[in-house]
Design an enzyme around this catalytic site. Structure first.
Site, mmCIF file in Angstrom:
data_model
loop_
_atom_site.group_PDB
_atom_site.id
_atom_site.type_symbol
_atom_site.label_atom_id
_atom_site.label_comp_id
_atom_site.label_asym_id
_atom_site.label_seq_id
_atom_site.Cartn_x
_atom_site.Cartn_y
_atom_site.Cartn_z
ATOM 1 C CB ALA A 76 -0.162 -19.663 -0.737
ATOM 2 C CG ASP B 140 10.950 -6.288 5.185
ATOM 3 O OD1 ASP B 140 11.000 -5.549 4.194
ATOM 4 O OD2 ASP B 140 11.831 -7.112 5.478
ATOM 5 C CG ASP B 141 8.551 -10.830 6.062
ATOM 6 O OD1 ASP B 141 9.678 -11.134 5.676
ATOM 7 O OD2 ASP B 141 8.301 -10.492 7.236
ATOM 8 N NE ARG C 177 36.120 -4.234 19.838
ATOM 9 C CZ ARG C 177 36.143 -5.300 19.042
ATOM 10 N NH1 ARG C 177 35.774 -6.473 19.495
ATOM 11 N NH2 ARG C 177 36.544 -5.189 17.786
ATOM 12 N NE ARG D 226 8.673 -16.056 7.168
ATOM 13 C CZ ARG D 226 8.896 -15.068 6.314
ATOM 14 N NH1 ARG D 226 7.960 -14.644 5.518
ATOM 15 N NH2 ARG D 226 10.055 -14.438 6.251
ATOM 16 C CG ASN E 138 17.116 -9.537 0.789
ATOM 17 O OD1 ASN E 138 16.848 -8.585 1.507
ATOM 18 N ND2 ASN E 138 17.146 -10.779 1.231
ATOM 19 C CB ALA F 181 6.931 -13.509 1.524
ATOM 20 C CD GLU G 212 11.525 -8.628 8.398
ATOM 21 O OE1 GLU G 212 11.389 -7.436 8.089
ATOM 22 O OE2 GLU G 212 11.593 -9.543 7.563
ATOM 23 C CG ASP G 213 11.059 -12.734 9.109
ATOM 24 O OD1 ASP G 213 10.622 -12.289 8.031
ATOM 25 O OD2 ASP G 213 12.243 -13.071 9.249
ATOM 26 C CE1 TYR H 277 18.050 -8.538 6.053
ATOM 27 C CE2 TYR H 277 18.978 -8.569 3.847
ATOM 28 C CZ TYR H 277 17.888 -8.501 4.685
ATOM 29 O OH TYR H 277 16.635 -8.388 4.150
ATOM 30 C CE LYS I 42 14.568 -8.256 7.199
ATOM 31 N NZ LYS I 42 14.341 -8.315 5.757
ATOM 32 C CG ASN J 129 16.054 -14.725 1.880
ATOM 33 O OD1 ASN J 129 16.986 -14.798 1.112
ATOM 34 N ND2 ASN J 129 15.130 -13.786 1.808
ATOM 35 N NE ARG K 69 42.888 -2.616 16.175
ATOM 36 C CZ ARG K 69 42.809 -1.844 17.252
ATOM 37 N NH1 ARG K 69 43.826 -1.769 18.081
ATOM 38 N NH2 ARG K 69 41.732 -1.137 17.504
#
Ligand SMILES: O=C([O-])CC(=O)C(=O)O
Ligand SMILES: [Mg+2]
Length: 627
Positions: free
Chosen positions: A358, A321-322, A135, A209, A512, A361, A298-299, A156, A227, A468, A96
């Site tokens: 620069a 992560d970056d 839900r 960022r 990625n 990342a 992150e970021d 993502y 993430k 990205n 469904r």
């Protein structure tokens, strides 16, 4: 026997047990009762313990099964009358939902592009999945895991970029935790408002960022959520044990601050000591309640990403992560591109790498590639000579008149030639790189001219536009293949379609960090490694090329297939734990035992801890019981 069976089955308790054995059903029950059939511990169905019942349970997406609640669950969990009587299986629910996802109720033109550079149909699909997650998380993760290559770009990158840009307009119900600068002094107490006693992974952003979209303030929470969706789907973290967090310290994004719908602080970003004090407080609060959780930064923008990493990495189970996830991904991609050419890891030392961007990342990638060269036999100094790093002001050399941070400075070209500030095309023409990496988040910097030069100078140019989301990438696959006569080995941060070129299909790969961070965090968590070292990251990078199928290497594919993402995360987690073991960082006795037995045992240990999105019988216990 039949009489005994009837008597047993007539007791209401047993009837409930029968109904609650969806995997084994009556058949298994009969087998269990047949004299002579040996008892097998594996016949016992697992249950999930919940603290809620009735309408509260239906409103809790972690445990809600909707129309799939069994008859006995409806009875004992006080759900009768709160649901339509018809019972649907998970398969029917999936069907469904997929109809809704695929076709929608209203057709929306697939090529209408929105502000985040994604199509309106992507947005529609994102909404279908988002509503489902709100839900029924079990069904959400079942569907996400079973359709990972199709749906990763929806929950993502790139669609999550659109969701972050619009988070303030989309906000309906809370997810994760919101801390801000005015909560100073309160965070240790606030963290206890989170309903879970166990948390295994936390992704935290300060929104400074977000992807290549810049400062999005509180809206950045969308990336922590995206993430962690992948932590669950790709690595099998339990959805009740992940915690998305945003730390709102203000924003310089005036567009958001002027928007009456914006729900973050209307103030300039904190900086300097004030900033570090508040991050310290939040990290202390989170790690004091959840000392075993992996903390993913992150970021964060360049000014803070590296200092924060250095601040915590020795004492906490954390990574950025970056800086680190993207770096390990890039190394894996270059190794994959070498494998495509039939070359081994040692050829990394011969690569000439031009990298634009620069920021956190870009510099993380440069450093990790240089460490890879060091591992493959040349000195770090020598390795630095293989890099040309550019930022918005062009090629960075020691003659740069403005101040550079420590890491960028180490990559500045040590030349007396007057090439400071040289443009990308000038650098590419002069130094003839073999690898071109983009992490500037500034859109189409790999122009036709740049790409054509890459094609002229290399038999197989390696082109990696890693920014990205999609519209921030330095080029797309089609542009890269056209300009290089279809010879580029191509991998991009957000997904790109394969290219039709002169009658053949050329594959595109996705570079990625999702191929790294879920498995990295899983290995670190299950190994209780206490820290995440450069060597553990390198082990993750080196594990990836071996997951590429030989037939995929033939097709120039440089990363493992996303449909095998669980297996990829397993291999990455194994590599990470093994490396941690070599460095003496494994703190879990169970992991140690598995490590010391065999690879199979280690794989089994990891798999056993990976969450499977299936409906288990729910048992509701009052708060206090079993705590
Ligand atoms: O989220 C992604 O797709 C990759 C990433 O970390 C970034 O671009 O900042
Ligand atoms: Mg990121």
């Amino acid at each position: 026997m039949a009489r005994i069976m009837r008597r047993i089955a007539s007791s209401s308790l047993v009837r409930r047990q029968i109904e609650d054995l969806p995997l084994f059903g009556l058949h298994a029950f009969r087998e269990f009762c047949t004299p002579g059939t040996p008892y097998k511990p594996t016949d016992i169905t697992e249950v999930d313990i919940v603290r809620k019942r009735g309408i509260d349970l239906l409103h809790d997406p972690l445990w809600n099964k909707g129309t799939a609640f069994s008859v006995s669950e409806r009875e004992r969990l006080e759900l009768r009358g709160l649901l339509p009587k018809k019972l649907l299986s998970m398969e029917t629910q999936v069907q469904r939902l997929m109809e809704d996802y695929e076709y929608g109720r209203d057709y929306i033109s697939a090529d209408h592009i929105t502000d985040g550079g994604v199509t309106r149909d992507h947005v529609r699909r994102w909404k279908v999945l988002q509503e489902l997650q709100d839900r029924n998380e079990t069904l959400f993760y079942r569907i996400l895991l079973d359709n990972f290559p199709e749906m990763a770009p929806i929950v993502y990158t790139p669609t999550v970029g659109w969701a972050c840009l619009n988070y303030h307009k989309l906000y309906r119900r809370p997810r994760g935790m919101y801390f801000d600068a005015t909560d100073k002094g309160e965070m240790a107490a606030m963290v206890w408002n989170w309903p879970a006693n166990e948390v295994d992974a936390i992704v935290i952003t300060d929104g400074s960022r977000i992807l290549g979209l810049g400062d999005l303030g509180l809206n950045g929470l969308g990336i922590s959520i995206g993430k962690l969706d992948l932590y669950v789907a790709a690595a099998g973290f339990h959805p009740s044990k992940v915690l998305p967090v945003v730390l709102d310290v203000g924003t310089q994004n005036m567009g958001l601050r002027d928007d009456p719908l914006y729900i973050g602080l209307d103030q300039d970003r904190l900086n300097g000591d004030e900033y570090y004090e508040i991050v310290d407080e939040l990290v202390r609060a989170l790690t004091s309640r959840y000392p075993n959780a992996v903390l993913q930064f992150e970021d964060f923008n360049m000014a803070h990403a590296l200092p924060l990493l250095e601040r915590y990495r020795e004492h906490h189970l954390c990574f950025n992560d970056d800086v680190q996830g993207t770096a390990a991904t890039a190394v894996a991609g270059v190794y994959g591109a070498l494998a495509v050419q039939g070359k081994d890891f040692s050829e990394l030392t011969k690569q000439r790498i031009v990298l634009i961007g620069a920021g956190s990342a870009g510099m993380g990638v440069a450093r990790m590639l240089a460490l890879g060269m060091l591992k493959q036999g040349i000195s770090y100094e020598e390795a630095l000579g293989n890099f040309w790093v550019l930022d918005a002001d062009g090629l960075i050399t020691i003659k740069r008149p403005t101040a550079l941070n420590h890491t960028v400075k180490s990559f500045a070209r040590k030349t007396q030639e007057d090439v400071e500030g040289e443009t990308l095309v000038e650098t590419v023409r002069r130094v003839k790189p073999t690898v071109l990496v983009g992490l500037a988040g500034a859109g189409k910097l790999f122009t036709e001219e740049v790409l054509t030069l890459m094609g002229q100078n290399n038999e197989r140019p390696i082109i990696m536009p890693m920014s990205n989301p999609t519209h921030k990438m330095e080029c797309n696959a089609e542009e890269a293949q056209k300009a290089t006569g279809g010879r580029a080995i191509f991998a991009s941060g957000s997904p790109c379609a394969d290219v039709q070129y002169e009658g053949r299909t050329i594959k595109s790969s996705q570079a990625n960090n999702m191929v790294v961070f879920p498995g990295l965090a899983l290995g670190a968590h299950l190994g209780a490694t206490g820290t995440i070292t450069d060597k553990m990251l390198m082990a993750a990078a080196e594990a990836l090329p071996s997951c590429i199928l030989p037939e995929d290497l033939e097709l120039d594919i440089v990363y493992p297939r996303l449909c095998d993402i669980r297996d990829v995360s397993l291999k990455v987690a194994m590599a990470v734990i093994k490396q941690a073991h070599e460095e003496g960082h494994v703190g879990s006795d169970k992991a140690l035992k598995a490590l010391e037995t065999s690879d199979e045992e280690l794989a089994a240990f990891i798999k056993e801890h990976m969450y499977e999105p299936v409906y288990k019988p729910l048992v509701s216990l009052p708060v206090g019981v079993l705590e």
